[in-house]
Design a protein around this motif. Structure first.
Motif, PDB file in Angstrom:
ATOM      1  N   SER A  92      78.652   4.746   5.631  1.00  0.00           N
ATOM      2  CA  SER A  92      80.061   5.060   5.880  1.00  0.00           C
ATOM      3  C   SER A  92      80.337   5.140   7.381  1.00  0.00           C
ATOM      4  CB  SER A  92      80.435   6.395   5.218  1.00  0.00           C
ATOM      5  OG  SER A  92      79.657   7.457   5.760  1.00  0.00           O
ATOM      6  N   LEU A 146      85.452   5.928   6.015  1.00  0.00           N
ATOM      7  CA  LEU A 146      85.533   4.579   5.470  1.00  0.00           C
ATOM      8  C   LEU A 146      84.197   4.152   4.870  1.00  0.00           C
ATOM      9  CD1 LEU A 146      87.218   3.088   8.641  1.00  0.00           C
ATOM     10  CD2 LEU A 146      88.404   3.574   6.503  1.00  0.00           C
ATOM     11  N   ASP A 147      84.258   3.429   3.781  1.00  0.00           N
ATOM     12  CA  ASP A 147      83.056   2.871   3.173  1.00  0.00           C
ATOM     13  C   ASP A 147      82.737   1.542   3.844  1.00  0.00           C
ATOM     14  OD1 ASP A 147      81.013   1.914   1.613  1.00  0.00           O
ATOM     15  OD2 ASP A 147      82.178   1.751  -0.233  1.00  0.00           O
ATOM     16  N   ILE A 148      81.621   1.506   4.580  1.00  0.00           N
ATOM     17  CA  ILE A 148      81.227   0.265   5.259  1.00  0.00           C
ATOM     18  C   ILE A 148      79.841  -0.204   4.794  1.00  0.00           C
ATOM     19  CG2 ILE A 148      82.626   0.706   7.312  1.00  0.00           C
ATOM     20  CD1 ILE A 148      79.965   1.507   8.733  1.00  0.00           C
ATOM     21  N   GLU A 164      78.746  -2.360   2.811  1.00  0.00           N
ATOM     22  CA  GLU A 164      78.494  -3.799   2.734  1.00  0.00           C
ATOM     23  C   GLU A 164      79.378  -4.556   3.715  1.00  0.00           C
ATOM     24  OE1 GLU A 164      78.895  -5.062  -1.302  1.00  0.00           O
ATOM     25  OE2 GLU A 164      77.376  -3.676  -2.046  1.00  0.00           O
ATOM     26  N   THR A 165      79.583  -3.946   4.877  1.00  0.00           N
ATOM     27  CA  THR A 165      80.516  -4.509   5.850  1.00  0.00           C
ATOM     28  C   THR A 165      79.830  -4.910   7.147  1.00  0.00           C
ATOM     29  OG1 THR A 165      82.395  -3.236   5.028  1.00  0.00           O
ATOM     30  CG2 THR A 165      82.519  -3.983   7.296  1.00  0.00           C
ATOM     31  N   VAL A 210      86.244  -5.438  12.143  1.00  0.00           N
ATOM     32  CA  VAL A 210      87.016  -4.550  11.268  1.00  0.00           C
ATOM     33  C   VAL A 210      88.387  -4.305  11.890  1.00  0.00           C
ATOM     34  CG1 VAL A 210      87.163  -2.206  10.351  1.00  0.00           C
ATOM     35  CG2 VAL A 210      84.983  -3.421  10.294  1.00  0.00           C
ATOM     36  N   CYS A 266      87.417  -5.432   4.653  1.00  0.00           N
ATOM     37  CA  CYS A 266      87.335  -4.030   4.218  1.00  0.00           C
ATOM     38  C   CYS A 266      88.174  -3.137   5.119  1.00  0.00           C
ATOM     39  CB  CYS A 266      85.880  -3.543   4.262  1.00  0.00           C
ATOM     40  SG  CYS A 266      85.410  -2.863   5.879  1.00  0.00           S
ATOM     41  N   CYS A 267      88.129  -1.904   4.790  1.00  0.00           N
ATOM     42  CA  CYS A 267      88.561  -0.825   5.679  1.00  0.00           C
ATOM     43  C   CYS A 267      90.035  -0.844   6.049  1.00  0.00           C
ATOM     44  CB  CYS A 267      87.736  -0.799   6.959  1.00  0.00           C
ATOM     45  SG  CYS A 267      85.963  -0.912   6.674  1.00  0.00           S
ATOM     46  N   GLN A 268      90.886  -1.397   5.202  1.00  0.00           N
ATOM     47  CA  GLN A 268      92.313  -1.390   5.494  1.00  0.00           C
ATOM     48  C   GLN A 268      92.898  -0.024   5.169  1.00  0.00           C
ATOM     49  OE1 GLN A 268      93.744  -4.201   7.033  1.00  0.00           O
ATOM     50  NE2 GLN A 268      91.542  -4.561   7.088  1.00  0.00           N
TER      51      GLN A 268
END
Length: 243
Positions: A104, A122-124, A126-127, A131, A239-241
């Motif tokens: 995260s 934020l869940d990251i 698999e990111t 961003v 991700c992460c919007q």
């Protein structure tokens, strides 16, 4: 006979007028295309970034960190002095997240007194990639005030020293009437150039980011102008919007 000649030339003029109109339209399109080719999205030079891309926005990494094993660090997409300006109440922020082991991240904004204006997790897991973050509509920056924003990759919730972070400074400025008028009838690409010349970083990069699919060379030119050419080809992370 005179009338027949007049009629003939009148019909000829009507027959050829669409060609003239079409040609004029083509000329206009070509002129607009040529004008866009002359647009340069280079941000005015400031303090130079080190060749490694490292500044205060280049990310802090603990010695022997396992969080991001690669060479490229967590990086804020900012000018060389790591200070950005915005005319928006809810500006967008851009951070390059390398391959990592974090689950995260924490995104936070504080004012000069240290008061927290906004914070979210934020869940990251698999990111990786660039961003894009934007403040929600219920959070607004105040004009003529400076804020510090921080993006922390949480690699170990029990050992803060194992985490990696990047930070930047953002200042909300008042949009001038001249700038506002210049933007009114400009194309998005022209708007990006106008923002860049006015040294409004956050709107410059946000506008060029929207055009990246159709004009990737402008995105590369902008990042190169602030010493971030090493990550100019990195994709946007899906991700992460922030809502």
């Amino acid at each position: 006979m005179g009338r027949q000649n007049i009629k003939f030339w009148g019909l000829l003029a009507l027959a050829t007028s669409p060609i003239i109109v079409t040609f004029s339209g083509l000329q206009l399109a070509q002129a607009q295309s040529t004008a866009e080719l002359l647009i340069s999205i280079e941000f005015p030079s400031g303090p130079q970034r080190a060749s490694s891309g490292e500044t205060r926005g280049g990310g802090t990494r603990a010695p022997g960190s396992y969080c991001t094993p690669g060479q490229t660090k967590l990086t804020a997409l900012m000018p060389g002095d790591n200070v950005g300006t915005t005319v928006a109440d809810n500006p967008k922020f851009f951070v390059y997240v390398p391959e990592h082991e974090a689950k995260s991240a924490q995104f936070e904004i504080t004012d000069k007194s240290g008061k927290r204006i906004y914070s979210t997790k934020l869940d990251i897991s698999e990111t990786s990639g660039i961003v894009k973050l934007a403040l929600p509509k219920n959070v607004s920056l105040t004009t003529n005030k400076e804020y510090t924003w921080v993006f922390v990759m949480i690699c170990d919730e029990f050992d803060y020293g194992a985490n990696e972070s990047v930070e930047g400074i953002i200042k909300k400025v008042e949009i001038s009437s001249d700038l506002e008028n210049s933007l009114k009838n400009a194309t998005p690409l022209e708007q990006a150039e106008i923002y860049a010349k006015a040294k409004i970083w956050n709107e410059t990069i946000a506008t060029v980011a929207e055009l990246r699919n159709s004009k990737p060379e402008e995105w590369e030119e902008l990042l190169t102008s602030v010493g971030l050419q090493e990550i100019a080809s990195e994709p946007f992370a899906p991700c992460c919007q922030i809502k």
